[in-house]
Design an enzyme around this catalytic site. Structure first.
Site, mmCIF file in Angstrom:
data_model
loop_
_atom_site.group_PDB
_atom_site.id
_atom_site.type_symbol
_atom_site.label_atom_id
_atom_site.label_comp_id
_atom_site.label_asym_id
_atom_site.label_seq_id
_atom_site.Cartn_x
_atom_site.Cartn_y
_atom_site.Cartn_z
ATOM 1 N N ASP A 64 0.838 -1.225 -0.041
ATOM 2 C CA ASP A 64 -0.091 0.053 0.141
ATOM 3 C C ASP A 64 0.912 1.390 -0.083
ATOM 4 O O ASP A 64 0.464 2.245 0.478
ATOM 5 C CB ASP A 64 -0.855 0.159 1.060
ATOM 6 C CG ASP A 64 -1.834 -1.179 1.249
ATOM 7 O OD1 ASP A 64 -2.351 -1.729 0.187
ATOM 8 O OD2 ASP A 64 -1.994 -1.553 2.382
ATOM 9 N N GLN B 199 2.597 -6.054 -3.127
ATOM 10 C CA GLN B 199 2.941 -6.167 -1.600
ATOM 11 C C GLN B 199 4.057 -5.332 -1.430
ATOM 12 O O GLN B 199 4.398 -4.433 -2.101
ATOM 13 C CB GLN B 199 2.823 -7.392 -1.102
ATOM 14 C CG GLN B 199 1.365 -8.055 -1.068
ATOM 15 C CD GLN B 199 0.903 -8.843 -2.287
ATOM 16 O OE1 GLN B 199 2.011 -9.343 -3.054
ATOM 17 N NE2 GLN B 199 -0.277 -8.844 -2.456
HETATM 18 P P1 IMP Z 1 -2.374 -12.654 2.246
HETATM 19 O O1 IMP Z 1 -1.326 -12.064 1.132
HETATM 20 O O2 IMP Z 1 -3.638 -12.575 1.837
HETATM 21 O O3 IMP Z 1 -2.114 -14.110 2.460
HETATM 22 O O4 IMP Z 1 -2.294 -12.168 3.601
HETATM 23 C C1 IMP Z 1 -0.885 -11.976 4.291
HETATM 24 C C2 IMP Z 1 -0.655 -10.644 4.960
HETATM 25 O O5 IMP Z 1 -0.235 -9.779 3.848
HETATM 26 C C3 IMP Z 1 -1.844 -9.876 5.418
HETATM 27 O O6 IMP Z 1 -1.238 -9.018 6.682
HETATM 28 C C4 IMP Z 1 -2.299 -9.153 4.259
HETATM 29 O O7 IMP Z 1 -2.890 -7.823 4.826
HETATM 30 C C5 IMP Z 1 -0.987 -8.493 3.779
HETATM 31 N N1 IMP Z 1 -1.128 -8.036 2.417
HETATM 32 C C6 IMP Z 1 -1.372 -8.841 1.288
HETATM 33 N N2 IMP Z 1 -1.514 -7.947 0.222
HETATM 34 C C7 IMP Z 1 -1.402 -6.894 0.654
HETATM 35 C C8 IMP Z 1 -1.311 -5.616 -0.300
HETATM 36 O O8 IMP Z 1 -1.450 -5.678 -1.329
HETATM 37 N N3 IMP Z 1 -1.328 -4.473 0.455
HETATM 38 C C9 IMP Z 1 -1.051 -4.606 1.811
HETATM 39 N N4 IMP Z 1 -0.962 -5.755 2.689
HETATM 40 C C10 IMP Z 1 -1.220 -6.875 1.766
#
Ligand code: IMP
Length: 422
Positions: free
Chosen positions: A13, A223
Site C-alpha cells: 500500500d 505487496q
Molecule cells: P495474504 O497475502 O492475503 O496471505 O495476507 C498476508 C498478509 O499480507 C496480511 O497481513 C495482508 O493484509 C497482507 N497483504 C497482502 N497483500 C497486501 C497488499 O497488497 N497490501 C497490503 N497488505 C497486503
C-alpha cells in the site's frame, strides 16, 4: 531500453499504482510477477479512480502491453471481472494482455482454505486478505496446483478440477468448512476458460522477445519488502517473494536486464493485518493519518494501522533489494501534523550494518525518533523540491542519508500531475 523494477519498501500500500501509472507512459510492456488478487493498486487517471487487483496498473496507459507472469496466482473469475470493468470504462484490454500458462490458478477452495486456516489460528491469525493466496502457493510448492495452461484443454481441465477439487473438499470438510460444489464450479469455469484462452501464452518468450527488440519493460511489484515471504516480518507476511528476486523468477527476466530498481515508500508507514509495527501510532496521530491519507484497504476495506516512517526498516528494504532510487509518496498527508516524526534507529539494536531488528525481536524493539516541526497547507501546486516545506525537505534528506540512494520521485497528491521529479 532494459527493465525497471518497482518494489514496495514497506508492508504494501505504498502508492505503487500511482508511480506505475506515471512511469508506464514511457514503457512498452508492464508486468505483474508475484502475488495475486490480494494486491489492490489504486490509480486515479484523468480524474477516475481505478482499483486493480490482477491486471497490471500500467495498462491504464493506452497501447502499453500487459503481462501477468508465471509467478502470479490468478483467480480466473477476478481477472475476467477486471477486464470487463476496464473495457466498460473505455480501456481496451483483451488485445493487450497476456497471461502466463505457467501461472497457477486460484480456485474457490483456496479462499475457503484461507478462511478456515485463519479461523483455526484464532487469536494468532495473520489477518490475511482471505483471497486464497497462501493456499494457492501451498498447492504450487506441493506440486499439486492447477496452472493457467490447463484452461486450454477442456477435457483435461474437467478431470483435474474434479480430482483436485475432491481432495481439497475432503480437507475443507475435515476443517468444518463449507466445500466447493464442483459441478457448479465447472459450469462457471468452462466459459471463463473459453474467454481467457486467447490470452494464455508463453510470457517468458514474449518478454525475451521484447528485450531483444530493445523495448522497455516495467516490473510492477505487489505487496512490499516487509511482507516478503523470506525477508519480511515472518510469519506476518504474504506467501510470495515481493523481493526483486521474486520479480525475476516470476517473470523469467534475467537479473542483468534490470537497469533501475525503484523502491516506493510512503512518507509515513501503514500496515494492514497482524504483525509487529514498532512505529505504529494507535491514538489520534494514527487516526489523523488514516483520515487524511484515506488509509483503508483497497482489497478488503479494512482500516490500515498507521504510524511514522521507520528509517532502519527502509534501509533494510533498500539494501536487500538493491534499490537504486526511492519514490516517496503521500508526502501531502503529513500536512497539518503538529510534529513530523520518523524513527532514525532502534534502542539497544545490536551493532550491525542495517540496524533493523529481525522479526523475532521486532515486537519488543523500541524505535528512537527524530522530531521536526510540522507544516501546514496544500502541496498540490508545488512543482519544485526547493519550494517544499523545510521539514519535508529535511525528511527527504534523512531518507537519502540513511538509505544511501536518492529520492528521485516525490508524490505530493493523488493525481498524475502531483509529482516532483528530482
Ligand atoms: P495474504 O497475502 O492475503 O496471505 O495476507 C498476508 C498478509 O499480507 C496480511 O497481513 C495482508 O493484509 C497482507 N497483504 C497482502 N497483500 C497486501 C497488499 O497488497 N497490501 C497490503 N497488505 C497486503
Amino acid at each position: 531500453m532494459g527493465v525497471t523494477a518497482l518494489i514496495g519498501l514497506q508492508w504494501g500500500d505504498e502508492g505503487k499504482g500511482k508511480i506505475v501509472d506515471v512511469l508506464a507512459r514511457s514503457m512498452h510492456v508492464v508486468v505483474r510477477a508475484q502475488g495475486g488478487a490480494n494486491a489492490g493498486h489504486t490509480v486515479i487517471a484523468d480524474g477516475v479512480k481505478y482499483v486493480l487487483h490482477l491486471i497490471p496498473s500500467g495498462m491504464l496507459s493506452p497501447g502499453v502491453r500487459g503481462v501477468i507472469g508465471n509467478g502470479v496466482v490468478v483467480d480466473p473469475f477476478q481477472v475476467l471481472k477486471e477486464i470487463e470493468a476496464l473495457e466498460a470504462a473505455g480501456h481496451e484490454i483483451s488485445g493487450r494482455l497476456a497471461i502466463s500458462g505457467r501461472a497457477h490458478l486460484v480456485l474457490p477452495w483456496h479462499g475457503l482454505l484461507d478462511s478456515a486456516l485463519e479461523t483455526e489460528r484464532g487469536e494468532f491469525s495473520l489477518g490475511t486478505t482471505r483471497r486464497g493466496i497462501g493456499p494457492a502457493y501451498m498447492d504450487k510448492t506441493a506440486r499439486d496446483g492447477i496452472r493457467a495452461c490447463e484452461l486450454l484443454d477442456e477435457v483435461r481441465l474437467v478431470r483435474t478440477v474434479r480430482e483436485t477439487g475432491m481432495r481439497r473438499n475432503r480437507m475443507l470438510a475435515a476443517m468444518g468448512s463449507p466445500v466447493v460444489p464442483l459441478d457448479e464450479l465447472l459450469d462457471r469455469l468452462l466459459p471463463a476458460a473459453q474467454s481467457l484462452r486467447g490470452l494464455i501464452v508463453d510470457t517468458v518468450d514474449l518478454l525475451h522477445g521484447a528485450l531483444a527488440r530493445g523495448q522497455s519493460i516495467l516490473l510492477e511489484g505487489a505487496q512490499g519488502a516487509l511482507l516478503d515471504l523470506d525477508l519480511g516480518t515472518y510469519p506476518f507476511v504474504t506467501s510470495s517473494n515481493c523481493h526483486l528476486g521474486g520479480l525475476l523468477a516470476g517473470s523469467g527476466l534475467p537479473p542483468a536486464s534490470i537497469e533501475r530498481v525503484i523502491g516506493v515508500s510512503k512518507a509515513y508507514a501503514t500496515r494492514v493485518g497482524s504483525g509487529p509495527f514498532p512505529t505504529e501510532e494507535a491514538g489520534p496521530v494514527g487516526d489523523a493519518l488514516r483520515k487524511r491519507g484515506g488509509e483503508f484497504g483497497a482489497t478488503t476495506g479494512r482500516p490500515r494501522r498507521c504510524g511514522w516512517l521507520d528509517l532502519p526498516a527502509l534501509r533494510f528494504a533498500v539494501a536487500t533489494n538493491g534499490v537504486t532510487e526511492i519514490a516517496l509518496t503521500k508526502s501531502d498527508v503529513l500536512s497539518g501534523q503538529p510534529v513530523l516524526r520518523f524513527a532514525c534507529s532502534y534502542k539497544d539494536a545490536a551493532d550491525g550494518a542495517l540496524g533493523f531488528p529481525p522479526p523475532e525481536l521486532l515486537g519488543e524493539a523500541s524505535p528512537v525518533y527524530t522530531d521536526l516541526p510540522g507544516f501546514d497547507g496544500d502541496l498540490g501546486g508545488v512543482d519544485r523540491f526547493q519550494s517544499l516545506p523545510v521539514s519535508l525537505r529535511s525528511l527527504v534528506e534523512a531518507i537519502e542519508q540513511a538509505c544511501r540512494v536518492p529520492v528521485s520521485i516525490l508524490s505530493t497528491g493523488p493525481g498524475r500531475e502531483h509529482v516532483i521529479w528530482r
